[in-house]
Enzyme design. Sequence first.
Site, PDB file in Angstrom:
ATOM      1  N   LYS A 119      41.263  47.540  49.275  1.00 28.18           N
ATOM      2  CA  LYS A 119      41.548  47.897  50.668  1.00 28.18           C
ATOM      3  C   LYS A 119      41.409  49.399  50.916  1.00 28.18           C
ATOM      4  O   LYS A 119      41.222  49.827  52.052  1.00 28.18           O
ATOM      5  CB  LYS A 119      42.918  47.379  51.060  1.00 28.18           C
ATOM      6  CG  LYS A 119      42.909  45.843  51.083  1.00 28.18           C
ATOM      7  CD  LYS A 119      44.114  45.225  51.676  1.00 28.18           C
ATOM      8  CE  LYS A 119      43.926  43.730  51.869  1.00 28.18           C
ATOM      9  NZ  LYS A 119      43.736  42.991  50.589  1.00 28.18           N
TER      10      LYS A 119
HETATM   11  C1  LIG Z   1      43.164  41.675  50.459  1.00 26.82           C
HETATM   12  C2  LIG Z   1      42.737  41.285  49.097  1.00 26.82           C
HETATM   13  C3  LIG Z   1      41.812  40.224  48.884  1.00 26.82           C
HETATM   14  C4  LIG Z   1      41.266  39.373  50.002  1.00 26.82           C
HETATM   15  O1  LIG Z   1      40.375  40.048  50.829  1.00 26.82           O
HETATM   16  P1  LIG Z   1      40.008  39.494  52.289  1.00 26.82           P
HETATM   17  O2  LIG Z   1      39.183  40.531  52.921  1.00 26.82           O
HETATM   18  O3  LIG Z   1      41.337  39.295  52.978  1.00 26.82           O
HETATM   19  O4  LIG Z   1      39.308  38.199  52.099  1.00 26.82           O
HETATM   20  C5  LIG Z   1      41.418  39.965  47.582  1.00 26.82           C
HETATM   21  N1  LIG Z   1      41.911  40.673  46.538  1.00 26.82           N
HETATM   22  C6  LIG Z   1      42.799  41.685  46.704  1.00 26.82           C
HETATM   23  C7  LIG Z   1      43.316  42.415  45.517  1.00 26.82           C
HETATM   24  C8  LIG Z   1      43.232  42.039  47.983  1.00 26.82           C
HETATM   25  O5  LIG Z   1      44.117  43.043  48.143  1.00 26.82           O
END
Ligand SMILES: *Cc1c(COP(=O)(O)O)cnc(C)c1O
Length: 495
Positions: A113
């Site tokens: 993120k």
């Molecule tokens: C948020 C997250 C995901 C999922 O990603 P999306 O964009 O919501 O599909 C997968 N792995 C981790 C570690 C995350 O923080």
Amino acid sequence: MKYYSTRDTAVSLSAAQAVKQGLSRDGGLLTPMEFTKLSEGDLNAMLPMTYQQRAAAIMGLYLTDYSAKELLAFVEKAYGPARFDTSAVAPVRTLDETTHCLELWHGPTSAFKDLALQMLPQLLSAALKKTGETRTACILAATSGDTGKAAMEGFADVEQTKILVFYPKDGVSAVQEAQMLTQRGENVSVCSVVGNFDDTQSGVKRIFSDGALRDELDKRGYFLSSANSINWGRILPQVVYYISAYCDLVRDGKLDLGEKVNFCVPTGNFGDILAGYYARKMGLPIGRLICASNKNDVLTEFLTTGTYDRNRTFYNTMSPSMDILISSNLERLLFDLAGQNGEKVKDYMDQLAMSGSYRVRDEILEQIRDLFWAGSCGEEATAAAIAHYYKDCGYLIDTHTAVAADVMAQYRAATGDAAPTVFVSTASPFKFCDSVLKAIGETPKGEGIDLIDQLQYATGRPAPWRLAALREKERRFDLSQKKEEMPEVVRAFLK
Ligand SMILES: *Cc1c(COP(=O)(O)O)cnc(C)c1O
């Protein structure tokens, strides 16, 4: 470039307006009206560029009301050495001739993120100026772990913004909690809420729809905003790493320019894999997009049968960032596959809101099956994938990445497709020490951030330095409240 809504194509906003607004007033998602095509020549020109240069070039195609100079300054800051622990930013690690892993956890909070949330605050801060907004934006977020910390880190000390994060008291990992409580920045705060994630999230939603509170804050010079993954300012920076990974593979002689590659993505809210879909739409030679779910397999069912049904058991798994029943960003895919038909999308979303399910037309399902392959992975298989990569490849992966690794193997076995495939690694294993230790056959001793050391000793791998340094950091916040008190917490924060 203008932006319209997935529920109303008569909407027309600038990029800055789309970033500032987040969501369209009709409840739809703001989406660019066109997708620029990249030719082989364009890709070729990007081969010698740094990640930052590629990012500025790609984002510039869509953020046409931001200058090239502005974007370059933003990407240098977002992805520079003060924030990311490798100059490659999003390095591709090769495991065998046709298997590669895209590591997206080298940022300040060790989760993917960061790639979006280091960029969005700068885009938003500039958007406020561009739209003549004089009030301060206050970001409110409910988090089950990764988003809250990444948003706090991204918004810390960003001009004309403040950020307040709520998390469920017993619903985040010890490392995640320590990360949030030690956050630096004069404009940040965090509060735990007695209850679970749903209580926390519904509390935040209620604050957003509280008209009296909104007026009160407006008089004080504030408006509430969200850093949710439906904001275009979060999706766009994610398109970059698909294109950049492809360029790296070609540059390093592991792929011929124009050769197709599959991406396998651990998926929750469908933001990450949607960015991959957009990269493909722009002309990046992607074969299949493989959507990996954990035991919460609502997307696997949808992408294989065409029926979305959220009426099912919710499981808490060892990959909590993918524990989700409503994948908000799927709406953007539907909009595109339904031929930019806002009416149709609105119809599906109304059905989802009313009955919890909908079924797409057969033509849409056919397109989905051409583009995507989907699979899910249970808890035991997740642990087995971590053990397999550790023992057989000497590569330590986290629980979310393990779901992708397992589903990639399922895909290969089911289809016989031998094309090069990149699986996406979304978090450092040191964020989920307890599950990772167990998976590699160790018994966790103690709990919380103590396990970071144990995992380092057991594997001989260094933890990201910010996680290793958590123990020494001062805890700045200790606010905990009942759900009913959340609006008061907001008032006190925005005095
Ligand atoms: C948020 C997250 C995901 C999922 O990603 P999306 O964009 O919501 O599909 C997968 N792995 C981790 C570690 C995350 O923080």
